[in-house]
Design an enzyme around this catalytic site. Structure first.
Site, PDB file in Angstrom:
ATOM      1  N   HIS A 135       2.370  -6.012 -14.862  1.00  0.00           N
ATOM      2  CA  HIS A 135       3.822  -5.668 -14.746  1.00  0.00           C
ATOM      3  C   HIS A 135       4.645  -6.668 -15.664  1.00  0.00           C
ATOM      4  O   HIS A 135       5.318  -6.409 -16.307  1.00  0.00           O
ATOM      5  CB  HIS A 135       4.229  -5.773 -13.273  1.00  0.00           C
ATOM      6  CG  HIS A 135       4.141  -4.765 -12.460  1.00  0.00           C
ATOM      7  ND1 HIS A 135       2.977  -4.321 -11.911  1.00  0.00           N
ATOM      8  CD2 HIS A 135       4.949  -3.904 -11.985  1.00  0.00           C
ATOM      9  CE1 HIS A 135       2.950  -3.577 -11.022  1.00  0.00           C
ATOM     10  NE2 HIS A 135       4.202  -2.965 -11.042  1.00  0.00           N
TER      11      HIS A 135
ATOM     12  N   ARG B  59       0.843  -1.352   0.109  1.00  0.00           N
ATOM     13  CA  ARG B  59      -0.072   0.071  -0.057  1.00  0.00           C
ATOM     14  C   ARG B  59       0.846   1.178  -0.059  1.00  0.00           C
ATOM     15  O   ARG B  59       0.550   2.242  -0.593  1.00  0.00           O
ATOM     16  CB  ARG B  59      -0.898  -0.067   1.197  1.00  0.00           C
ATOM     17  CG  ARG B  59      -2.099  -0.886   1.193  1.00  0.00           C
ATOM     18  CD  ARG B  59      -3.088  -0.967   2.198  1.00  0.00           C
ATOM     19  NE  ARG B  59      -2.569  -0.798   3.374  1.00  0.00           N
ATOM     20  CZ  ARG B  59      -2.823  -1.891   4.366  1.00  0.00           C
ATOM     21  NH1 ARG B  59      -3.279  -2.829   3.735  1.00  0.00           N
ATOM     22  NH2 ARG B  59      -2.297  -1.861   5.573  1.00  0.00           N
TER      23      ARG B  59
END
Length: 470
Positions: free
Chosen positions: A367, A328
């Protein structure tokens, strides 16, 4: 602010509370990325803590030493000066083709706005006919999906058809995902306005959002009073310096170990292991430089130019002992998009565990797609590290990270070192194996060539000697 989030977001919050995914609505509000005037963590630390400034100076000195090493060695060995320009030029090769792809992506993003306004006008026109409005809604969803597919499919097809230089490919694919996420953010945040009759975003607001350093849409953001052009220039100079920094790392640490990989049919296992450990330190330095380049220097430069006031693009992830907090804190910009537009809609229907898994899967696949299109082959090392190992570390560090923060922070950094060493070894090994190994009928975009060429063998007459027994 509540109107900007829309009716659908309110329903998701209520469902999360009712199903026990969060304790109460205040907990959701406490997690909401409310925008306010604030600086980045490193900006505050560099301005106020001399110890952090000293670490920054150490990295600058390392860059200067790499520069001196490159210049002096090439001057003595080859009689010419090399400042890494050849590596940078090779990495950003075929800029014209990359610019064309970027302009195509930008045109898709811009085309969304008139289509969205047209959809809003049609929804209001048909508001008295529920059946036709429902058909119009379905057509709008199909149109949005078609635009997103066109935005992603054309660059993917073009890069898959003919490989583009590494840095240029990374730029094109990252911008492709950025525009796709921006479009989805506007559609999700403002879609309900088409039915309630609220004002839709103006083109000026939409255009500002396209280039603002955030992926969460708001009609208004906190703005600074003026642009400090000296700060903008300084951050862009940092970006340029880090690009050269990574080129020096590639030239001095990666190429000597892996550029000849595949030229010989066999390679000793000790050579491979030594090369992998030699890549650990440059891999971590590149990891830290990449973070600073993208999430600090680049985003702060654009924030300053656009007077974007909230510059908390990351938190102090380097002190974390729980992987959930690290994920986060590492990239708040992407994290809040995944939370607001993926996790929050899914959690009331699929549950917290499934929703978290979906977030990790989507992020890791994105990714990996960037790396696959950039390198020109599919080698899911990062997918395994991020989507499998990273997901497993969430429950393992949830409790232990709170009880033993220092030990778990040490383990987290140990994983960074090993993980980046593996990334900086396996991807170059595969890249040069495809360049140096003889072509064969079994060659494929999806099958790693480094697994079969060259053959990794132990030294002749190798035996294990127990160091405990004399």
């Amino acid at each position: 602010m509540a109107e900007d989030r829309g009716i659908l977001r309110k329903r998701n919050i209520q469902s999360l509370v009712q199903n026990g995914h969060v304790k109460n609505e205040e907990e959701i509000k406490s997690r909401t990325p409310e925008f306010t005037l604030r600086e980045s963590n490193l900006t505050v630390l560099l301005e106020n803590v001399s110890h952090i400034r000293a670490i920054y100076h150490i990295f600058v000195v390392i860059l200067l030493m790499l520069l001196f090493d490159t210049v002096i060695f090439d001057l003595i060995e080859r009689g010419k000066i090399n400042v890494g320009l050849s590596v940078v030029a090779y990495g950003f090769g075929d800029v014209r083709r990359g610019a064309k792809l970027w302009l195509y992506e930008l045109s898709c993003a811009l085309a969304f706005y008139p289509a969205f306004r047209f959809f809003g006008a049609g929804t209001q026109f048909l508001k008295k006919n529920t059946a036709l409005q429902r058909i119009w809604t379905i057509m709008g969803i199909i149109g949005l999906a078609a635009l997103q597919v066109a935005l992603v499919a054309v660059p993917v097809w073009d890069l898959g058809r003919k490989h583009l230089a590494l840095a240029s490919s990374v730029t094109v694919t990252c911008e492709m995902f950025r525009f796709a996420m921006k479009i989805h953010a506007v559609a999700a945040s403002c879609g309900q306005r088409c039915y309630t009759g609220q004002a839709l975003p103006t083109f000026k607001q939409y255009l500002y959002f396209l280039f603002a350093p955030t992926l969460v849409y708001r009609d208004q953001y906190p703005r600074t009073k003026k642009i400090r052009w000296g700060t903008v220039v300084f951050h862009f100079l940092e970006v340029a310096a880090i690009i050269f920094y990574n080129s020096f790392l590639w030239e001095r640490f990666i190429l000597p170990y892996w550029s000849d990989y595949g030229k010989q049919p066999k390679v000793e296992a000790g050579t491979v292991v030594r090369g992998m450990f030699a890549c650990v330190l440059p891999g971590v330095i590149s990891f830290l430089c990449g973070f600073y380049c993208l999430l600090h220097a680049w985003l702060n430069a654009f924030a300053e130019m656009l007077k974007f006031g909230d510059r908390l693009f990351y938190e102090d992830w380097w002190t974390m002992s729980q992987f959930s907090k690290y994920f986060r804190a590492w990239n708040r910009v992407v994290h809040f998009w995944l939370r607001d537009y993926l996790y929050m809609p899914l959690a009331p229907r699929a549950g917290r565990a499934v929703s978290s898994s979906c977030v990790f899967i989507v992020s890791s696949v994105a990714h990996e797609l960037i790396l696959a299109l950039s390198f020109g082959f599919f080698y899911p090392v990062l997918l395994v590290q991020f989507g499998v190992c990273g997901l497993l570390m969430l429950p393992l560090t949830a409790i232990s990270g709170r009880r033993f923060p220092n030990a778990l922070n040490l383990i987290m950094w140990l994983s960074f070192f090993f993980g980046n060493g593996i990334l900086w070894s396996l991807y170059p090994m595969e890249y040069f194996a495809r360049k140096n190994c003889p072509p064969s009928e079994a060659d494929s975009f999806f099958i790693p060539k480094s697994w079969s060429c060259p053959e990794i063998v132990l030294k002749p007459n190798w035996t294990f000697h127990n160091p405990i027994l004399l």
